[in-house]
Motif scaffolding. Structure first.
Motif, mmCIF file in Angstrom:
data_model
loop_
_atom_site.group_PDB
_atom_site.id
_atom_site.type_symbol
_atom_site.label_atom_id
_atom_site.label_comp_id
_atom_site.label_asym_id
_atom_site.label_seq_id
_atom_site.Cartn_x
_atom_site.Cartn_y
_atom_site.Cartn_z
ATOM 1 N N ASP A 1 50.279 1.869 37.099
ATOM 2 C CA ASP A 1 50.740 0.888 36.122
ATOM 3 C C ASP A 1 50.965 1.468 34.731
ATOM 4 O O ASP A 1 51.752 0.929 33.950
ATOM 5 C CB ASP A 1 49.736 -0.270 36.020
ATOM 6 N N LYS A 2 50.253 2.542 34.415
ATOM 7 C CA LYS A 2 50.347 3.118 33.074
ATOM 8 C C LYS A 2 50.422 4.643 33.152
ATOM 9 O O LYS A 2 49.929 5.243 34.098
ATOM 10 C CB LYS A 2 49.138 2.708 32.225
ATOM 11 N N ARG A 3 51.031 5.248 32.135
ATOM 12 C CA ARG A 3 51.111 6.696 32.035
ATOM 13 C C ARG A 3 49.706 7.300 32.065
ATOM 14 O O ARG A 3 48.761 6.732 31.513
ATOM 15 C CB ARG A 3 51.823 7.072 30.721
ATOM 16 N N TRP A 4 49.570 8.453 32.715
ATOM 17 C CA TRP A 4 48.260 9.061 32.894
ATOM 18 C C TRP A 4 47.805 9.836 31.655
ATOM 19 O O TRP A 4 47.832 11.070 31.625
ATOM 20 C CB TRP A 4 48.274 9.997 34.094
ATOM 21 N N SER A 5 47.384 9.148 30.648
ATOM 22 C CA SER A 5 46.720 9.802 29.522
ATOM 23 C C SER A 5 45.310 10.165 29.975
ATOM 24 O O SER A 5 44.837 9.715 31.028
ATOM 25 C CB SER A 5 46.649 8.846 28.334
#
Length: 301
Positions: free
Chosen positions: A71-75
């Protein structure tokens, strides 16, 4: 039976509880009981923290909780959230099972086909495949599974390695359909990477199969028996939606947009549900054509 579910408001959890609550008493561990009641109905019990060991008297534990991985960029922060949302709740369950006097009959705990890491398109992956690619998804799943294995002397434990779940609402198709409906769908990168998928009905049925069959324990791939390449998946989805699939998403663009997370789309593995089939489980949607027709409600030309 008394069934404790984590991740009950997720895609699989909702569909599973809908079936189980007709014959079992359902308890849901959730960050938001209000959301759980709204999605699942008021004929369940929902709470934010695990009961004390002396009140921990569940016959079945189904552990599906975890931050969505795509769902979100892998920071660094997001990676940690993905890990801890799986590891911590699983460890809490394991600790409670060890403490309580009333032991569950079975624990079914989530994992994913990311356990295997990226694999060559020509390699069929079964539960007996130990040549994994050591990357983030493998590391997440390996520790996730190792934690729940601590309970194997306390209860029967099944670890489910789930593929891409196809459903009418939510899941992978809800993210893919908008581009395809606009005529912008098509293969990703080379399109040769394999996609191991499962229809939501089969995922739910397989979990129930493992729940009731005392001979089942260990790792199980929750995937349909016929994985396909990304190119073939795109072609069939386009046919179902009656849309062209001329566009190709370049790998370089995905890396710019998604960073490391782009590897979820540009790599894959052909995962086979060998152990489920050996135990006699029957898939209602063994091939992609049947699954897409069911989820989208249209027929291929």
């Amino acid at each position: 039976m008394k069934v404790l579910v984590t991740g009950g408001t997720g895609l699989i959890g909702r569909a599973l509880i809908k079936q189980l609550k007709t014959t079992h008493q359902i308890y849901v561990l959730t960050r938001s009981p209000e959301k759980a009641f709204k999605l699942l109905g008021h004929d369940i019990e929902a709470f934010k923290t695990l009961p004390h060991a002396k009140h921990f008297t569940y016959d079945v534990i189904i552990n599906l909780a975890g931050e969505p991985i795509a769902d979100k960029r892998w920071s660094s922060q997001q990676k940690n959230k993905i890990c801890q949302s799986r590891w911590q709740i699983t460890q809490d369950l394991v600790d409670r099972v060890k403490e309580c006097e009333y032991k569950p009959k079975v624990i079914i705990s989530g994992s994913a086909i990311g356990f295997y890491g990226r694999q060559a398109p020509t390699t069929e992956i079964t539960e007996n495949n130990f040549q994994v690619h050591d990357e983030f998804t493998h590391q997440v799943c390996l520790k996730w599974e190792n934690i729940v294995k601590e309970c194997e002397e306390q209860a029967r434990v099944c670890r489910i390695r789930t593929g891409i779940v196809l459903a009418k609402k939510g899941g992978a198709l809800s993210k893919m359909k908008p581009a395809f409906l606009c005529g912008l769908g098509g293969p990703i990168a080379s399109g040769e990477q394999m996609m191991s998928w499962i229809h939501i009905d089969d995922a739910v049925a397989a979990i129930q199969y493992l729940m009731y069959n005392k001979a089942c324990s260990g790792a199980y791939n929750l995937t349909a028996p016929q994985p396909v390449s990304n190119k073939e998946f795109s072609k069939q989805l386009g046919q179902v939606l009656n849309r062209p699939t001329f566009f190709t998403m370049p790998e370089s663009l995905l890396k710019i947009l998604l960073g490391e997370m782009s590897e979820l789309l540009t790599t894959g593995q052909a995962v086979i549900p060998q152990r489920l089939e050996e135990h006699g489980f029957t898939f209602h949607f063994p091939n992609l054509k049947m699954a897409l027709k069911s989820c989208i409600g249209k027929h291929l030309e």
